[in-house]
Design an enzyme around this catalytic site. Structure first.
Site, PDB file in Angstrom:
ATOM      1  N   SER A  99     -26.387 -16.918  34.816  1.00 39.92           N
ATOM      2  CA  SER A  99     -25.774 -15.666  34.466  1.00 39.92           C
ATOM      3  C   SER A  99     -24.778 -15.674  33.371  1.00 39.92           C
ATOM      4  O   SER A  99     -24.485 -14.418  32.861  1.00 39.92           O
ATOM      5  CB  SER A  99     -25.310 -15.185  35.858  1.00 39.92           C
ATOM      6  OG  SER A  99     -24.288 -15.862  36.333  1.00 39.92           O
TER       7      SER A  99
ATOM      8  N   GLY B 200     -31.569 -19.925  32.511  1.00 39.80           N
ATOM      9  CA  GLY B 200     -31.306 -19.521  34.132  1.00 39.80           C
ATOM     10  C   GLY B 200     -29.952 -19.727  34.509  1.00 39.80           C
ATOM     11  O   GLY B 200     -29.583 -19.905  35.637  1.00 39.80           O
TER      12      GLY B 200
ATOM     13  N   GLN C 197     -24.977 -26.820  35.496  1.00 43.27           N
ATOM     14  CA  GLN C 197     -23.913 -26.192  36.431  1.00 43.27           C
ATOM     15  C   GLN C 197     -24.547 -26.533  37.923  1.00 43.27           C
ATOM     16  O   GLN C 197     -23.892 -26.132  38.722  1.00 43.27           O
ATOM     17  CB  GLN C 197     -23.889 -24.823  36.134  1.00 43.27           C
ATOM     18  CG  GLN C 197     -23.457 -24.410  34.781  1.00 43.27           C
ATOM     19  CD  GLN C 197     -23.482 -22.988  34.761  1.00 43.27           C
ATOM     20  OE1 GLN C 197     -22.464 -22.213  35.039  1.00 43.27           O
ATOM     21  NE2 GLN C 197     -24.510 -22.439  34.166  1.00 43.27           N
TER      22      GLN C 197
ATOM     23  N   CYS D  17      -7.632 -39.353  49.758  1.00 40.57           N
ATOM     24  CA  CYS D  17      -7.895 -40.663  49.408  1.00 40.57           C
ATOM     25  C   CYS D  17      -9.048 -40.446  48.153  1.00 40.57           C
ATOM     26  O   CYS D  17      -9.338 -39.515  47.992  1.00 40.57           O
ATOM     27  CB  CYS D  17      -7.920 -41.664  50.114  1.00 40.57           C
ATOM     28  SG  CYS D  17      -9.617 -41.856  50.932  1.00 40.57           S
TER      29      CYS D  17
ATOM     30  N   CYS E 232     -10.211 -43.672  54.819  1.00 37.52           N
ATOM     31  CA  CYS E 232      -8.893 -43.363  55.494  1.00 37.52           C
ATOM     32  C   CYS E 232      -8.765 -43.148  57.018  1.00 37.52           C
ATOM     33  O   CYS E 232      -7.851 -43.136  57.653  1.00 37.52           O
ATOM     34  CB  CYS E 232      -8.065 -42.387  54.768  1.00 37.52           C
ATOM     35  SG  CYS E 232      -8.488 -40.995  54.694  1.00 37.52           S
TER      36      CYS E 232
ATOM     37  N   HIS F 186     -20.520 -29.285  37.485  1.00 40.70           N
ATOM     38  CA  HIS F 186     -20.101 -28.651  38.755  1.00 40.70           C
ATOM     39  C   HIS F 186     -20.212 -29.654  39.853  1.00 40.70           C
ATOM     40  O   HIS F 186     -19.934 -29.109  41.028  1.00 40.70           O
ATOM     41  CB  HIS F 186     -20.578 -27.233  39.000  1.00 40.70           C
ATOM     42  CG  HIS F 186     -20.104 -26.295  37.930  1.00 40.70           C
ATOM     43  ND1 HIS F 186     -20.795 -24.805  38.085  1.00 40.70           N
ATOM     44  CD2 HIS F 186     -19.336 -26.367  37.036  1.00 40.70           C
ATOM     45  CE1 HIS F 186     -20.009 -24.352  36.994  1.00 40.70           C
ATOM     46  NE2 HIS F 186     -19.140 -24.936  36.566  1.00 40.70           N
TER      47      HIS F 186
ATOM     48  N   ASP G 247     -27.746 -29.742  42.508  1.00 40.88           N
ATOM     49  CA  ASP G 247     -28.916 -30.105  43.442  1.00 40.88           C
ATOM     50  C   ASP G 247     -29.474 -31.372  43.085  1.00 40.88           C
ATOM     51  O   ASP G 247     -30.238 -31.948  43.714  1.00 40.88           O
ATOM     52  CB  ASP G 247     -29.798 -28.942  43.412  1.00 40.88           C
ATOM     53  CG  ASP G 247     -30.393 -28.408  42.108  1.00 40.88           C
ATOM     54  OD1 ASP G 247     -30.430 -29.457  41.393  1.00 40.88           O
ATOM     55  OD2 ASP G 247     -30.733 -27.441  41.900  1.00 40.88           O
TER      56      ASP G 247
HETATM   57  C1  BJW Z   1     -33.896 -17.099  36.187  1.00 39.68           C
HETATM   58  C2  BJW Z   1     -34.879 -17.230  37.177  1.00 39.68           C
HETATM   59  C3  BJW Z   1     -35.974 -17.861  36.886  1.00 39.68           C
HETATM   60  C4  BJW Z   1     -33.245 -16.310  38.122  1.00 39.68           C
HETATM   61  N1  BJW Z   1     -36.241 -18.286  35.493  1.00 39.68           N
HETATM   62  N2  BJW Z   1     -33.964 -17.408  35.241  1.00 39.68           N
HETATM   63  C5  BJW Z   1     -10.076 -15.085  38.605  1.00 39.68           C
HETATM   64  C6  BJW Z   1      -9.648 -15.933  39.520  1.00 39.68           C
HETATM   65  C7  BJW Z   1     -10.192 -17.313  39.841  1.00 39.68           C
HETATM   66  C8  BJW Z   1     -10.757 -17.692  38.831  1.00 39.68           C
HETATM   67  C9  BJW Z   1     -11.118 -17.018  37.634  1.00 39.68           C
HETATM   68  C10 BJW Z   1     -10.466 -15.697  37.573  1.00 39.68           C
HETATM   69  N3  BJW Z   1     -11.106 -15.173  36.256  1.00 39.68           N
HETATM   70  C11 BJW Z   1     -11.904 -16.485  35.757  1.00 39.68           C
HETATM   71  C12 BJW Z   1     -11.966 -17.495  36.500  1.00 39.68           C
HETATM   72  C13 BJW Z   1     -12.268 -19.106  36.123  1.00 39.68           C
HETATM   73  C14 BJW Z   1     -13.556 -19.163  37.079  1.00 39.68           C
HETATM   74  C15 BJW Z   1     -14.639 -17.986  36.691  1.00 39.68           C
HETATM   75  O1  BJW Z   1     -15.170 -18.293  35.747  1.00 39.68           O
HETATM   76  N4  BJW Z   1     -14.610 -17.085  37.557  1.00 39.68           N
HETATM   77  C16 BJW Z   1     -15.884 -16.020  37.028  1.00 39.68           C
HETATM   78  C17 BJW Z   1     -16.574 -15.786  38.331  1.00 39.68           C
HETATM   79  C18 BJW Z   1     -14.727 -14.715  36.836  1.00 39.68           C
HETATM   80  N5  BJW Z   1     -13.933 -20.468  36.715  1.00 39.68           N
HETATM   81  C19 BJW Z   1     -13.484 -21.509  37.291  1.00 39.68           C
HETATM   82  O2  BJW Z   1     -12.542 -21.268  38.208  1.00 39.68           O
HETATM   83  C20 BJW Z   1     -13.695 -23.002  36.741  1.00 39.68           C
HETATM   84  N6  BJW Z   1     -12.659 -23.658  36.485  1.00 39.68           N
HETATM   85  C21 BJW Z   1     -11.688 -23.140  35.517  1.00 39.68           C
HETATM   86  O3  BJW Z   1     -11.944 -22.376  34.667  1.00 39.68           O
HETATM   87  O4  BJW Z   1     -10.420 -24.088  35.550  1.00 39.68           O
HETATM   88  C22 BJW Z   1      -9.616 -23.650  34.833  1.00 39.68           C
HETATM   89  C23 BJW Z   1      -8.539 -24.732  35.446  1.00 39.68           C
HETATM   90  C24 BJW Z   1      -7.909 -25.610  34.514  1.00 39.68           C
HETATM   91  C25 BJW Z   1      -6.864 -26.529  34.959  1.00 39.68           C
HETATM   92  C26 BJW Z   1      -6.283 -26.388  36.305  1.00 39.68           C
HETATM   93  C27 BJW Z   1      -6.964 -25.423  37.029  1.00 39.68           C
HETATM   94  C28 BJW Z   1      -7.983 -24.599  36.549  1.00 39.68           C
HETATM   95  C29 BJW Z   1     -14.523 -23.378  37.787  1.00 39.68           C
HETATM   96  C30 BJW Z   1     -16.122 -23.008  38.336  1.00 39.68           C
HETATM   97  C31 BJW Z   1     -16.516 -23.434  39.265  1.00 39.68           C
HETATM   98  C32 BJW Z   1     -17.885 -22.695  39.710  1.00 39.68           C
HETATM   99  N7  BJW Z   1     -18.257 -23.464  40.796  1.00 39.68           N
HETATM  100  C33 BJW Z   1     -19.605 -22.844  41.283  1.00 39.68           C
HETATM  101  C34 BJW Z   1     -20.013 -23.587  42.923  1.00 39.68           C
HETATM  102  C35 BJW Z   1     -20.204 -25.252  42.551  1.00 39.68           C
HETATM  103  C36 BJW Z   1     -20.588 -25.832  43.662  1.00 39.68           C
HETATM  104  C37 BJW Z   1     -21.662 -25.251  44.472  1.00 39.68           C
HETATM  105  O5  BJW Z   1     -22.873 -25.237  44.098  1.00 39.68           O
HETATM  106  O6  BJW Z   1     -21.507 -24.916  45.786  1.00 39.68           O
HETATM  107  O7  BJW Z   1     -20.774 -23.061  40.407  1.00 39.68           O
HETATM  108  S1  BJW Z   1     -19.674 -21.171  41.655  1.00 39.68           S
HETATM  109  C38 BJW Z   1     -21.621 -21.133  41.248  1.00 39.68           C
HETATM  110  O8  BJW Z   1     -21.521 -20.353  39.860  1.00 39.68           O
HETATM  111  C39 BJW Z   1     -21.916 -22.437  40.769  1.00 39.68           C
HETATM  112  C40 BJW Z   1     -22.801 -22.358  39.850  1.00 39.68           C
HETATM  113  O9  BJW Z   1     -22.828 -23.483  38.979  1.00 39.68           O
HETATM  114  C41 BJW Z   1     -22.096 -21.137  38.875  1.00 39.68           C
HETATM  115  C42 BJW Z   1     -22.858 -20.550  37.791  1.00 39.68           C
HETATM  116  O10 BJW Z   1     -23.753 -19.694  38.321  1.00 39.68           O
HETATM  117  P1  BJW Z   1     -25.240 -19.720  37.555  1.00 39.68           P
HETATM  118  O11 BJW Z   1     -25.812 -21.156  37.691  1.00 39.68           O
HETATM  119  O12 BJW Z   1     -25.219 -19.050  36.400  1.00 39.68           O
HETATM  120  O13 BJW Z   1     -26.070 -19.113  38.845  1.00 39.68           O
HETATM  121  P2  BJW Z   1     -26.103 -17.411  39.030  1.00 39.68           P
HETATM  122  O14 BJW Z   1     -26.784 -17.096  40.502  1.00 39.68           O
HETATM  123  O15 BJW Z   1     -25.013 -16.470  38.702  1.00 39.68           O
HETATM  124  O16 BJW Z   1     -27.235 -16.860  37.933  1.00 39.68           O
HETATM  125  C43 BJW Z   1     -28.547 -17.186  38.094  1.00 39.68           C
HETATM  126  C44 BJW Z   1     -29.450 -16.713  36.751  1.00 39.68           C
HETATM  127  O17 BJW Z   1     -30.708 -17.314  36.859  1.00 39.68           O
HETATM  128  C45 BJW Z   1     -29.404 -15.217  36.718  1.00 39.68           C
HETATM  129  O18 BJW Z   1     -29.101 -14.795  35.183  1.00 39.68           O
HETATM  130  C46 BJW Z   1     -30.928 -14.864  36.805  1.00 39.68           C
HETATM  131  O19 BJW Z   1     -31.122 -14.001  36.017  1.00 39.68           O
HETATM  132  C47 BJW Z   1     -31.563 -16.349  36.471  1.00 39.68           C
HETATM  133  N8  BJW Z   1     -32.778 -16.277  37.021  1.00 39.68           N
HETATM  134  N9  BJW Z   1     -34.362 -16.802  38.408  1.00 39.68           N
HETATM  135  C48 BJW Z   1     -35.026 -17.883  34.694  1.00 39.68           C
HETATM  136  N10 BJW Z   1     -36.894 -18.064  37.662  1.00 39.68           N
END
Ligand code: BJW
Length: 251
Positions: free
Chosen positions: A193, A191, A100, A129, A153, A118, A103
């Site tokens: 959530s 790693g 996900q 475009c 563009c 992602h 980087d």
């Molecule tokens: C360690 C550690 C160490 C620390 N060792 N562990 C209501 C409204 C709008 C949308 C939604 C909604 N309800 C649900 C949704 C869908 C939404 C969603 O899931 N939302 C939830 C938050 C509720 N999802 C989407 O919108 C996705 N698309 C989708 O569903 O499309 C459907 C669709 C179909 C057809 C047409 C239209 C739509 C898209 C999701 C995109 C997420 N984008 C981001 C940004 C990416 C770009 C960027 O980086 O800027 O992705 S958000 C952010 O969260 C990023 C991450 O990849 C993603 C996940 O986060 P991650 O990696 O889990 O990080 P953390 O910080 O949450 O957790 C870190 C973990 O590490 C923790 O557990 C720590 O304990 C642990 N940790 N140190 C081991 N040393």
């Protein structure tokens, strides 16, 4: 959980491993995570910045966030957890990393089979475009220059080539992710959530596919309930230990 018990179960499977990775793996490389203690940037949450509507409303603010992250990334290097996954691939035990993270640190660590589900922070695409271009040169990334415009563009804004909330994932990438899940018999969930769909559903598919699911995290997550084993601790420590013992036992 004793790590040897987990590894014995994995060895018994003659493992084909897929990994689902989140921001926690890059924490030891200096990259902030999205949630938890370093989940805020200038008092904004990811949910307030990583959306098409935030970009429409204030593209400068959103670009500032990406520039701030890029400045950190330009100094960052892969850590032992990234290199462990590369090692598993080199030993033909890992068939892919579904990350996900935007980087690019897996690629720098030498991994080849990566699905960047992602997107990629080092690239930007035109809002109108089909142009995609790199924007991570230090000049563009570090200077607080005006908003970047498309060089093809020349009319429309560039936006980061990433997937924001409410946007669909690239269908080909999602297909690759589900295929890797079905082709594997062990899934490492590292790693993350586990709160962002659809990626958080992959461990459930893996369980339905009778895979062993192992979580590497510093704390329990909503995914823990689907996991056969949780190895609690920083993954930059637990994953290298897991990999080393696994490779030794598979000799
Ligand atoms: C360690 C550690 C160490 C620390 N060792 N562990 C209501 C409204 C709008 C949308 C939604 C909604 N309800 C649900 C949704 C869908 C939404 C969603 O899931 N939302 C939830 C938050 C509720 N999802 C989407 O919108 C996705 N698309 C989708 O569903 O499309 C459907 C669709 C179909 C057809 C047409 C239209 C739509 C898209 C999701 C995109 C997420 N984008 C981001 C940004 C990416 C770009 C960027 O980086 O800027 O992705 S958000 C952010 O969260 C990023 C991450 O990849 C993603 C996940 O986060 P991650 O990696 O889990 O990080 P953390 O910080 O949450 O957790 C870190 C973990 O590490 C923790 O557990 C720590 O304990 C642990 N940790 N140190 C081991 N040393």
């Amino acid at each position: 959980m004793n790590i040897n018990t987990v590894i014995d179960a994995v060895v018994e499977r003659d493992p084909t491993i897929v990994s689902v990775v989140g921001a926690g793996i890059s924490k030891a490389s200096g990259m902030p995570t999205f949630r938890g203690e370093d989940g805020l940037w200038n008092n904004y949450r990811a949910e307030e910045l990583a959306t098409p509507s935030a970009f429409s409303k204030d593209p400068k603010l959103v670009w500032e966030w990406y520039r701030a992250r890029m400045r950190i990334l330009l100094e960052a290097e892969p850590n032992p957890a990234h290199y462990s996954l590369t090692k598993l691939e080199e030993e033909n035990i890992s068939i892919g990393i579904i990350t996900q993270n935007v980087d690019g640190l897996h690629e720098i660590a030498g991994s080849k089979k990566i699905v960047e589900i992602h997107g990629r922070i080092r690239y930007a695409r035109c809002v109108n475009c089909d142009n995609i271009e790199r924007w991570d040169s230090s000049t563009k990334a570090q200077k607080d220059i005006a908003l970047p415009y498309c060089h093809k563009c020349e009319i429309n804004l560039l936006r980061p080539d990433v997937v924001w909330f409410g946007e669909p994932l690239d269908p080909q990438s999602w297909q690759q992710a589900t295929e890797l899940t079905m082709q594997s018999n062990v899934m490492l969930v590292i790693g993350t959530s586990g709160v962002v769909v659809p990626v958080s559903t992959l461990p459930i598919y893996a369980k339905q596919n009778n895979s062993i699911v192992i979580e590497f995290n510093i704390e329990q997550t909503p995914i823990s309930g689907y996991c056969d084993y949780s190895l609690l601790g920083p993954c930059e420590e637990t994953l290298p230990e897991f990999t080393e013992i696994l490779l030794e036992k598979m000799k």
